[in-house]
Design an enzyme around this catalytic site. Structure first.
Site, PDB file in Angstrom:
ATOM      1  N   LYS A   1       4.250   0.121  -0.164  1.00  0.00           N
ATOM      2  CA  LYS A   1       3.921   1.050  -1.232  1.00  0.00           C
ATOM      3  C   LYS A   1       4.939   2.168  -1.260  1.00  0.00           C
ATOM      4  O   LYS A   1       5.796   2.201  -0.378  1.00  0.00           O
ATOM      5  CB  LYS A   1       2.492   1.583  -1.084  1.00  0.00           C
ATOM      6  CG  LYS A   1       2.170   2.246   0.252  1.00  0.00           C
ATOM      7  CD  LYS A   1       0.683   2.577   0.275  1.00  0.00           C
ATOM      8  CE  LYS A   1       0.219   3.073   1.622  1.00  0.00           C
ATOM      9  NZ  LYS A   1      -1.219   3.316   1.668  1.00  0.00           N
TER      10      LYS A   1
ATOM     11  N   HIS B   1     -10.016  -7.042   0.153  1.00  0.00           N
ATOM     12  CA  HIS B   1      -9.828  -5.596  -0.038  1.00  0.00           C
ATOM     13  C   HIS B   1     -11.056  -5.006  -0.734  1.00  0.00           C
ATOM     14  O   HIS B   1     -11.620  -5.630  -1.629  1.00  0.00           O
ATOM     15  CB  HIS B   1      -8.565  -5.344  -0.869  1.00  0.00           C
ATOM     16  CG  HIS B   1      -8.180  -3.896  -0.917  1.00  0.00           C
ATOM     17  ND1 HIS B   1      -8.805  -2.985  -1.738  1.00  0.00           N
ATOM     18  CD2 HIS B   1      -7.263  -3.193  -0.208  1.00  0.00           C
ATOM     19  CE1 HIS B   1      -8.277  -1.787  -1.542  1.00  0.00           C
ATOM     20  NE2 HIS B   1      -7.338  -1.881  -0.622  1.00  0.00           N
TER      21      HIS B   1
END
Lengths: 371, 371
Positions: free
Chosen positions: B137, B253
């Site tokens: 990220k 997730h």
């Protein structure tokens, strides 16, 4: 990168400084998912990170934060749009999605409802006044028994006869046999009455069977399809609405979604979950528990749902609010006053129990709504 | 109709008489969805209606109700199993699913996890001690930048390198280009180190693209797949786990699922949502926010998750709890003490920020976990 952005209004619980800090953290959490110190200057800081556009008090210890996000963060995917709106932030108590302002271009990326109120009215051949819907139940009845009920409801003039959402493909009531029998029973009644009552089988199913059941139901003369997106995933309903081989209205059921609204400072506002999101995924009518029934929604929450179903939203047609869940006949005048004509009344118990004559029960209830 | 039944333990808020009445109503609401007076005698009353098996106090104004349901009401479908467990009752505040007792035969109807802890350890070639995972990220970085990060993390010995869950198929970071570049970068690092670091792309996507992305990632050398079932629907993960063409572990997730647990008297208990249900749908590792991080889970809630991931459950293998969400290095000793060795530590910020040398950061953190 275009400059196009969409907006989400969050309601945040807490004192002003706490709520403001939470709002600033949402900007990061929903996009870059790193602390401010790790956000690179330039493109990411300027375009990708959510922007706090407005922040204001809405009640004691509750603040509204209007955030904007770049449309391109959603990748044109419903799944990723949901993620940007509320993915990780769903895990933080005290933050609720109060309203979506998606903008015409983003809305146009999804097909939206294909039938809406007008299209569903055309199917049942009733142009004004509320529509009447009921459910075939209880689970455990045989295909023959359910088809018998369907026949009587249709003779009585009920416009929409749906499967109870718990009927899927149980061994004691298989999907294909039920669809065949109930669809045929309703068509038979229609031939007698000259009406256009529709059968709405529940196609909620594992993902590899969903489309198959939709196609089967369509071929056997179903007039619309029932699906619970809380069980199948929101994108499954969207995919059906976008499927050119499926030419039936979609009715959405709230099973498993309740927790998203039950606590007023978490989750999604009623109008978002049962109005805006349903239209976004292409539902043509939305079932939800009415105020005063056996679930706990308030009149204001139900009004927010009905408003979100019917207000302007890009080029999407308005869709039917479909209140149900423990409706009593003595409440009908109030319901008609609350919802007006553009509503489907989902009536269960009263149609079964007002008298032993189910056909007459349907006619009686239609007379109460001026039909 | 067999006599096989499964059980659900609900926690119900309220005074004893109120909670008992609610429990009796759940028996109807989750099955026949009609009032007691409309339940036909015989098969439906005896088999279909939920049975209140036990009822007892668990805390002040909180009662446990153990209900049993006929396995056949679930039709062998995950979607309908979820519906029987909590479909309409999710809409009623003050009722929480505390525990599932599904029984071996019902569990066997679903495949469960195919890899579990042992299978995932084989993939990364680390047989003892905790595994280390990080995320690529922030969103907005280019494919080249993310691949560069992946290379350094892999050189530093990080076992599992996943996409941030917000990376899907944005125009500034397309799925296929990212998978190609990151997978190749990690394989290159592995050739240098002799290790078996795996790349885990995020395949969360609209339903018609999910399988396609899974297959593509597998062909390009991904070592596992990341998917957020709150966005895709639980059944989508199950379908991937049951797909013989896909031979990769699945990492789940929590995006969009948070509201199911945030209020302690509604929704699902942490161990149900992030443990039992994840194993039921076939996840091999489950990401959730650790206690003491930037989300609000308590140590006890996290322990319930880890326990539910690793305890006996039919013939299913134990799966990895994967705590993340704002882990600080000074907390590692406590984490190791809490979770033991059978855990994947999801570390973000510390790997990026401990020093500018990302390779060294990885090695340092591995040394802290005794590797």
């Amino acid at each position: 990168m275009t400059e196009e952005r969409f907006q989400v209004i969050y309601h945040i619980s807490g004192a002003e400084a706490v709520a403001l800090e939470k709002a600033q953290i949402i900007c990061l959490e929903q996009t870059v998912e790193v602390g401010q110190e790790l956000v690179p200057d330039g493109f990411i800081k300027e375009h990708i990170v959510g922007r706090l556009e407005q922040f204001y008090s809405v009640a004691s210890d509750c603040y509204a934060a209007i955030l904007s996000y770049a449309v391109e963060t959603t990748a044109g995917e419903l799944t990723q749009l949901l993620n940007v709106i509320f993915g990780n932030t769903s895990i933080k108590p005290g933050i609720r999605v109060q309203r979506l302002i998606l903008g015409e271009k983003l809305l146009a990326q999804f097909g939206g409802p294909r039938f809406g109120i007008t299209g569903l009215r055309q199917r049942v051949g009733i142009t004004t006044k509320p529509l009447l819907c009921t459910a075939l139940k209880p689970m455990g009845k045989s295909v023959t028994e359910l088809a018998g009920l369907a026949y009587q409801f249709a003779l009585g003039g009920v416009d929409i006869i749906k499967d109870d959402h718990g009927l899927t493909n149980q061994p004691f009531c298989p999907f294909t046999a039920r669809v065949n029998a109930c669809s045929e029973a309703i068509h038979q009644a229609n031939r007698q009455t000259g009406k256009h009552c529709i059968y709405v089988p529940n196609i909620t199913a594992p993902c590899h069977q969903l489309r198959e059941r939709a196609i089967y139901a369509q071929e056997k003369g179903a007039g619309a399809l029932l699906i619970a997106p809380g069980l199948t995933g929101f994108d499954s309903l969207r995919a059906l609405a976008a499927d050119e081989a499926i030419r039936l209205p979609l009715i959405s059921h709230p099973a498993f979604l309740g927790t998203m609204v039950t606590h007023s400072s978490n989750g999604l506002a009623h109008g978002v979950l049962f109005g805006q999101l349903q239209r976004l995924i292409g539902a043509d009518a939305v079932i939800y528990p009415n105020y005063g029934g056996r679930f706990g929604f308030t009149r204001e929450e139900c009004r927010a749902i009905a408003d979100s179903c019917r207000e302007p939203m890009g080029n999407y047609p308005p869709i039917f609010p479909m209140p149900g869940g423990g409706m009593r006949l003595e409440k009908l005048p109030d319901l008609l006053n609350e919802y007006g004509n553009e509503v489907v009344l989902l009536v269960g118990g009263a149609l079964y129990t007002r008298s032993p004559d189910i056909v007459d029960n349907g006619r009686y209830i239609l007379s109460l709504v001026g039909r």
